[in-house]
Design an enzyme around this catalytic site. Sequence first.
Site, short mmCIF file in Angstrom:
data_model
loop_
_atom_site.label_atom_id
_atom_site.label_comp_id
_atom_site.label_asym_id
_atom_site.label_seq_id
_atom_site.Cartn_x
_atom_site.Cartn_y
_atom_site.Cartn_z
N HIS A 63 -2.22 -7.25 -11.78
CA HIS A 63 -3.06 -7.66 -10.65
C HIS A 63 -3.49 -6.42 -9.88
O HIS A 63 -3.02 -5.30 -10.15
CB HIS A 63 -2.34 -8.66 -9.75
CG HIS A 63 -1.13 -8.12 -9.05
ND1 HIS A 63 0.02 -7.76 -9.72
CD2 HIS A 63 -0.87 -7.89 -7.73
CE1 HIS A 63 0.92 -7.33 -8.85
NE2 HIS A 63 0.41 -7.39 -7.64
N HIS A 65 -3.14 -5.15 -6.80
CA HIS A 65 -2.48 -4.53 -5.66
C HIS A 65 -2.15 -3.09 -6.04
O HIS A 65 -1.80 -2.80 -7.19
CB HIS A 65 -1.22 -5.29 -5.26
CG HIS A 65 -1.50 -6.49 -4.40
ND1 HIS A 65 -0.63 -7.55 -4.29
CD2 HIS A 65 -2.56 -6.79 -3.61
CE1 HIS A 65 -1.15 -8.45 -3.46
NE2 HIS A 65 -2.31 -8.02 -3.04
N ASP A 67 0.19 -0.92 -5.74
CA ASP A 67 1.43 -0.46 -6.36
C ASP A 67 1.48 -0.77 -7.85
O ASP A 67 2.41 -0.34 -8.54
CB ASP A 67 2.65 -1.05 -5.64
CG ASP A 67 2.63 -2.56 -5.54
OD1 ASP A 67 1.56 -3.14 -5.29
OD2 ASP A 67 3.70 -3.18 -5.71
N HIS A 68 0.48 -1.47 -8.35
CA HIS A 68 0.43 -1.79 -9.79
C HIS A 68 -0.70 -1.08 -10.52
O HIS A 68 -0.80 -1.19 -11.74
CB HIS A 68 0.34 -3.30 -9.99
CG HIS A 68 1.56 -4.02 -9.53
ND1 HIS A 68 2.54 -4.48 -10.41
CD2 HIS A 68 2.01 -4.34 -8.29
CE1 HIS A 68 3.51 -5.06 -9.72
NE2 HIS A 68 3.21 -4.99 -8.43
N HIS A 143 0.33 -15.51 -6.87
CA HIS A 143 0.56 -14.45 -5.88
C HIS A 143 -0.55 -14.56 -4.84
O HIS A 143 -1.34 -15.51 -4.85
CB HIS A 143 0.57 -13.10 -6.60
CG HIS A 143 1.11 -11.97 -5.78
ND1 HIS A 143 2.21 -12.09 -4.95
CD2 HIS A 143 0.70 -10.67 -5.67
CE1 HIS A 143 2.45 -10.93 -4.38
NE2 HIS A 143 1.54 -10.05 -4.78
N ASP A 213 3.77 -9.93 -9.98
CA ASP A 213 4.41 -10.49 -8.82
C ASP A 213 4.11 -11.99 -8.78
O ASP A 213 3.02 -12.42 -9.13
CB ASP A 213 3.87 -9.85 -7.56
CG ASP A 213 4.11 -8.35 -7.49
OD1 ASP A 213 4.56 -7.76 -8.49
OD2 ASP A 213 3.81 -7.75 -6.46
N HIS A 271 11.24 -4.96 -8.97
CA HIS A 271 10.26 -5.06 -7.89
C HIS A 271 10.98 -5.27 -6.56
O HIS A 271 10.67 -6.18 -5.78
CB HIS A 271 9.26 -6.19 -8.16
CG HIS A 271 8.01 -6.09 -7.32
ND1 HIS A 271 7.89 -6.72 -6.10
CD2 HIS A 271 6.84 -5.43 -7.52
CE1 HIS A 271 6.69 -6.46 -5.60
NE2 HIS A 271 6.04 -5.67 -6.44
#
Length: 309
Positions: A63, A65, A67-68, A143, A213, A271
Site C-alpha cells: 500500500h 503509506h 513506511d512501505h 486499512h 497493514d 510492524h
Amino acid sequence: MEKFEVHILGCGSALPTTRHFATSQVVNIREKLFMIDCGEGAQMQLRKSKLKFTRLNHIFISHLHGDHCFGLMGLISTFGMLGRTATLYIHCHAELERLLTPQLDFFCKGMSYKVVFQTFDPGKAEIIYDDRSLTIETIPLRHRIPTCGFLFSEKQIPAHIRRDMIDFYEIPVYELNRIKNGADYTLPDGKIVPNNKLTIPSALPRRYAYCSDTIYLPHIIEQIYGVDLLFHEATFAQSEQARAKETFHTTASQAGEIARTAKVKQLLIGHFSARYEDESILLQEASDIFPNTLLARETLKISIESIKP
C-alpha cells in the site's frame, strides 16, 4: 531441498526508531528474490543480508503509506549506479506508478535498465505473478487506504520416478513423463502397474502469507488457511485495542487468533509500534493464543522446510 526463505529487513511501523527499520522483507525461492515493501533504509538492510542484488527482479508494494515505499527511489537509483541491465518489475497499485514516474524521469533518466510497473487492484484477490514453480496472489486487506497482502505458493512438482521399478518392468523412456504426472502403466500382457509402485511422492508445496497493514480481518482466513508461515502485523498490545481499531491495525492477540483459526503452521509477528521498547509483551500475547509464534527482528532468516506427504 530447494530454498524457500523469508529474510526480515525491517519490522517497525511508521515512526522511525533507532531499534527498527520500516517493515520490509525479501523472500528467496530457489535463488529468485522477491522484495515485499520497501521502506526507508531497505537497501542498507539488503546489503547487510548479503543477498545478491542481481537476483532481485520483483518488488511488491502492499500500500501507499510511506513506511512501505519510501525506499524505492533510492534502491532504483542504486541499481542504476551498479550498472544493472535486467528489468525491474514493481507490482503495485496504479497510483504508485503515477507518483514515481515523474521522479524516475527527473532522477533516473538514462539508466541502464528498465523499470516496469505491473499494477493490480488491491481490493481483489488475484494471481499477479506466475512462473513454472511459483504463484503470488494478492490478499485484500482493510486499512485506512487500499491495501493488500501477498500469498506465495509453490506449485506441486511431479512425483519422483523409482528407477528400480522402471528397470524391473522394463518401461520405455517415452512413458516416464506420463508416469511422473500420475499415470499407471499397462504391461504387454495387460496387467496394470499402479502409479504408486512406480513413483515416490514429491514434497508438499510450501506457502507463505504476508499480511500488513490491516485491521483484524477474519475473512482472510479462508485464503491463508494452512499456510506454512504467516507474517501478520501486530502493531499494538491488547491494552491498545481501541487504538488499533481506530488506526486500522491489529493487536498481537488478534494476530494470534487469526493464526489459530487459520491453522497455520507458524506465525511471525511484526510492524511494531514505536511505543514499545520491548516487544516481549506482544510475543507473549500472541503466543498465549498461538504458541508457535516468532517475533520478527532485523536480519532474521526463516527457512520454510519441505514436508513429505
